[in-house]
Design an enzyme around this catalytic site. Structure first.
Site, mmCIF file in Angstrom:
data_model
loop_
_atom_site.group_PDB
_atom_site.id
_atom_site.type_symbol
_atom_site.label_atom_id
_atom_site.label_comp_id
_atom_site.label_asym_id
_atom_site.label_seq_id
_atom_site.Cartn_x
_atom_site.Cartn_y
_atom_site.Cartn_z
ATOM 1 N N CYS A 10 -3.309 1.437 6.329
ATOM 2 C CA CYS A 10 -3.726 0.713 7.538
ATOM 3 C C CYS A 10 -4.344 1.658 8.566
ATOM 4 O O CYS A 10 -5.075 1.229 9.444
ATOM 5 C CB CYS A 10 -2.538 -0.014 8.135
ATOM 6 S SG CYS A 10 -1.148 1.085 8.433
ATOM 7 N N GLU B 33 3.356 -5.463 12.438
ATOM 8 C CA GLU B 33 2.457 -4.313 12.234
ATOM 9 C C GLU B 33 1.352 -4.795 11.309
ATOM 10 O O GLU B 33 1.589 -5.026 10.118
ATOM 11 C CB GLU B 33 3.219 -3.148 11.587
ATOM 12 C CG GLU B 33 4.358 -2.608 12.429
ATOM 13 C CD GLU B 33 3.888 -1.993 13.740
ATOM 14 O OE1 GLU B 33 2.730 -1.551 13.811
ATOM 15 O OE2 GLU B 33 4.684 -1.979 14.692
ATOM 16 N N GLU C 105 7.179 0.363 16.308
ATOM 17 C CA GLU C 105 8.232 0.909 15.452
ATOM 18 C C GLU C 105 8.428 2.374 15.837
ATOM 19 O O GLU C 105 7.763 2.895 16.716
ATOM 20 C CB GLU C 105 7.822 0.771 13.980
ATOM 21 C CG GLU C 105 7.647 -0.683 13.560
ATOM 22 C CD GLU C 105 7.365 -0.849 12.077
ATOM 23 O OE1 GLU C 105 6.538 -0.089 11.537
ATOM 24 O OE2 GLU C 105 7.968 -1.750 11.469
ATOM 25 N N ASN D 246 0.814 -1.232 0.000
ATOM 26 C CA ASN D 246 0.000 0.000 0.000
ATOM 27 C C ASN D 246 0.840 1.273 0.000
ATOM 28 O O ASN D 246 0.500 2.245 -0.666
ATOM 29 C CB ASN D 246 -0.993 -0.021 1.171
ATOM 30 C CG ASN D 246 -0.300 -0.065 2.514
ATOM 31 O OD1 ASN D 246 0.776 -0.639 2.646
ATOM 32 N ND2 ASN D 246 -0.891 0.544 3.498
HETATM 33 P P1 NDP Z 1 -0.010 -9.407 3.211
HETATM 34 O O1 NDP Z 1 -0.035 -9.882 4.607
HETATM 35 O O2 NDP Z 1 -0.695 -10.183 2.178
HETATM 36 O O3 NDP Z 1 1.493 -9.235 2.693
HETATM 37 C C1 NDP Z 1 2.458 -8.420 3.315
HETATM 38 C C2 NDP Z 1 3.832 -8.884 2.893
HETATM 39 O O4 NDP Z 1 4.039 -10.214 3.384
HETATM 40 C C3 NDP Z 1 4.033 -8.969 1.385
HETATM 41 O O5 NDP Z 1 5.373 -8.690 1.067
HETATM 42 C C4 NDP Z 1 3.709 -10.431 1.128
HETATM 43 O O6 NDP Z 1 4.245 -10.889 -0.074
HETATM 44 C C5 NDP Z 1 4.343 -11.082 2.324
HETATM 45 N N1 NDP Z 1 3.824 -12.392 2.664
HETATM 46 C C6 NDP Z 1 2.613 -12.930 2.342
HETATM 47 N N2 NDP Z 1 2.514 -14.190 2.846
HETATM 48 C C7 NDP Z 1 3.678 -14.439 3.496
HETATM 49 C C8 NDP Z 1 4.186 -15.569 4.211
HETATM 50 N N3 NDP Z 1 3.482 -16.678 4.378
HETATM 51 N N4 NDP Z 1 5.424 -15.494 4.739
HETATM 52 C C9 NDP Z 1 6.154 -14.368 4.602
HETATM 53 N N5 NDP Z 1 5.740 -13.289 3.915
HETATM 54 C C10 NDP Z 1 4.507 -13.310 3.384
HETATM 55 O O7 NDP Z 1 -0.532 -7.910 3.270
HETATM 56 P P2 NDP Z 1 -0.797 -6.957 2.065
HETATM 57 O O8 NDP Z 1 0.442 -6.812 1.238
HETATM 58 O O9 NDP Z 1 -2.064 -7.382 1.423
HETATM 59 O O10 NDP Z 1 -0.979 -5.562 2.813
HETATM 60 C C11 NDP Z 1 -2.171 -5.139 3.332
HETATM 61 C C12 NDP Z 1 -2.244 -5.376 4.825
HETATM 62 O O11 NDP Z 1 -1.161 -4.714 5.471
HETATM 63 C C13 NDP Z 1 -3.486 -4.784 5.436
HETATM 64 O O12 NDP Z 1 -4.029 -5.711 6.354
HETATM 65 C C14 NDP Z 1 -2.984 -3.561 6.175
HETATM 66 O O13 NDP Z 1 -3.766 -3.152 7.255
HETATM 67 C C15 NDP Z 1 -1.634 -4.018 6.609
HETATM 68 N N6 NDP Z 1 -0.794 -2.875 6.911
HETATM 69 C C16 NDP Z 1 -0.466 -2.611 8.212
HETATM 70 C C17 NDP Z 1 0.276 -1.488 8.543
HETATM 71 C C18 NDP Z 1 0.667 -1.198 9.953
HETATM 72 O O14 NDP Z 1 1.567 -0.384 10.147
HETATM 73 N N7 NDP Z 1 0.059 -1.802 10.951
HETATM 74 C C19 NDP Z 1 0.723 -0.549 7.500
HETATM 75 C C20 NDP Z 1 0.337 -0.941 6.160
HETATM 76 C C21 NDP Z 1 -0.395 -2.063 5.890
HETATM 77 P P3 NDP Z 1 3.324 -10.840 -1.415
HETATM 78 O O15 NDP Z 1 2.907 -9.440 -1.608
HETATM 79 O O16 NDP Z 1 4.245 -11.299 -2.431
HETATM 80 O O17 NDP Z 1 2.164 -11.746 -1.141
#
Ligand code: NDP
Length: 479
Positions: free
Chosen positions: A281, A247, A460, A149
């Protein structure tokens, strides 16, 4: 076709398995580049290079590390336009947003931690004939996994403190938004970052991400992403006793009292709901309004939402760009259908948009406002992460708190009131890691950042994250 390569040991590397993933532009649906579909072998190469680099990087003085990081920040400033354009092409967000938010903040992340590390002091406890002092030593090799995002913004938010504290990093950007991390690698090469200190490995979460999490020599994992993924990562990493920073998702309330500064609150509630297509998020997606103000607020809010322009991220005047992927667009649309099945009324939006011209096949949704749902329905409990918000009313502070705290998430809340005592009472009782009063997304990087409940573990920002990325050792000397 542009192939974006892995950055390992200071060099560009193709995937060891020869496999690639397509990378489309969300605004057009057209594939414009490919990335390595990396696996265990690529992660192993990255670990080997980080192992070699660790004594060099951790052995440098903080001033030397700081200087190299400031060179990187300067390189980002020099490449500002290219980074902003790449972010919008890859993610779908308006170029105007990349230019005022994503890229400036990514630069600020590097500069902030490059300078903060110089002021990172440790404690000492004197006694009679004895002194204890605390050492914060780099951990070694750490893994940083970031979402799609805010691609470069969150990528740098993790790697900057990890590098500043003397660690070597294996980082995986989201497979959906790999572009700016690749440009960032180029900048690091020119800025004099020693080879192997930062390794960027592209690929899917299931393959490359899992290989980082499970690797025994990567002893800390900093992850930002969805709650379900975070839970899975914890189940692998916790039994290995890795340090973990998670996070995760949010379902954030914007709580609006009748005594708020009305015009400012409406403007900021729209911003909080729809910035970055609602894909932040911290976005306020449950808007809770005091009964006596409900209708006036609703009407003014909708009027403003209807003025938002959905369309080509590269066109001046666009407020809402494309959603990051077709799958995500379909997920958001399924929630709009669900909201109606649950008894909600769509007050505006609710449809897919097909802009004229080059973006006609892109993934756009109108900003959508829904009312008439109770707090316990799925629409109000699950994170949608798109341009969809709900309106609910409350009669008093107590009910506002019940609604606001009534989800499993606890990331961020924003409260709008002119009453000082109420603002403090609410801030005190809200179960959220971040509470904004009369503002939203006003960030000071020195403050702790993170969520309660299912929104994550750890904080963080500031010195908190420097402690996360270091091993703390106490030394007791008798003299
Ligand atoms: P995901 O959990 O799908 O993915 C996040 C990252 O983790 C990506 O790089 C993804 O790779 C990777 N990933 C996915 N599965 C695995 C696994 N089994 N093992 C290790 N790495 C993995 O989230 P999104 O990318 O869809 O992001 C959206 C989410 O992030 C929302 O829920 C949002 O709220 C949260 N978010 C939280 C924030 C915070 O500060 N609390 C800030 C921003 C977002 P790939 O993309 O290749 O699948």
């Amino acid at each position: 076709m542009n192939n974006l390569l892995n950055y390992i040991a200071g060099t560009w590397q193709e995937p060891s398995n020869g496999l690639w993933l397509d990378n489309p532009e969300p605004a057009t649906g057209e594939i414009f580049s490919r990335i390595p579909d990396s696996g265990e072998q690529d992660i192993q190469m990255a670990v080997e290079s980080a192992k070699k680099a660790f004594p060099i990087w951790s052995g440098m003085s903080v001033e030397e590390r700081s200087r190299i990081m400031l060179n990187i920040a300067q390189g980002m400033k020099d490449a500002f336009d290219a980074l902003a354009e790449a972010e919008s092409k890859d993610q779908g967000k308006p170029l105007s947003l990349s230019r005022v938010m994503d890229i400036p903040r990514a630069i600020q992340n590097i500069e902030f931690f490059a300078t903060e590390i110089i002021h990172f002091a440790s404690e000492s406890h004197g006694g009679k004939g004895v002194v204890n002092y605390t050492v914060h030593a780099p951990i070694g090799i750490v893994g940083c996994i970031s979402p799609w995002n805010l691609p470069l913004y969150l990528f740098t938010w993790k790697i900057a403190p990890a590098l500043a504290t003397g660690n070597c990093v294996i980082a995986k950007p989201s497979e959906l938004t790999p572009f700016t991390a690749t440009l960032f690698a180029e900048i690091c090469m020119k800025a004099g970052l020693p080879d192997g200190v930062l390794n960027i490995v592209h690929g899917s979460g299931l393959q490359a991400g899992s290989a980082i999490v499970a690797h025994p020599e990567i002893t800390a994992i900093s992850f930002t992403g969805g709650t379900v993924t975070g839970r899975h990562i914890a189940s692998i990493a916790a039994p290995m006793f890795k340090k973990l920073s998670l996070e995760l998702g949010g379902k954030n309330p914007s709580i609006i009292f009748a005594d708020c500064d009305f015009e400012e609150t409406v403007t900021q509630a729209v911003r909080s709901a729809f910035t970055n297509q609602g894909e932040i998020c911290l976005c306020g997606s449950r808007i809770l309004i005091e009964e006596s103000l409900y209708e006036k607020f609703r009407d003014a809010f909708i009027e403003k939402v209807q003025q938002l322009k959905v369309g080509d991220p590269f066109e001046a005047g666009t407020n809402i760009g494309a959603l990051v992927s077709k799958a995500h667009m379909e997920k958001v649309m399924s929630y709009i259908e669900l909201a109606q099945e649950e008894g909600g009324t769509i007050l505006c939006g609710g449809k897919i948009v097909s802009p004229e011209g080059r973006c006609k096949n892109g993934w756009f949704i109108e900003p959508t406002v829904i009312e008439g749902l109770n707090n316990s329905c799925r629409t109000n409990q699950e994170e949608i992460f798109g341009p969809v918000v709900t309106l609910q009313s409350f009669s008093n502070e107590e009910e506002a708190l019940l609604l606001a705290n009534g989800t499993r998430y606890g990331l961020a809340a924003n409260v709008w009131t002119q009453h000082l005592g109420r603002a403090h009472r609410m801030a005190n009782a809200l179960e959220f890691g971040i509470v904004w009063v009369n503002c939203w997304l006003l960030r000071d990087l020195r403050t702790p950042f993170g969520g309660m409940k299912d929104s994550g573990v750890g904080r963080e920002g500031g010195f908190e994250v420097l402690r996360f990325f270091t091993e703390t050792k106490n030394v007791c000397v008798k003299f």
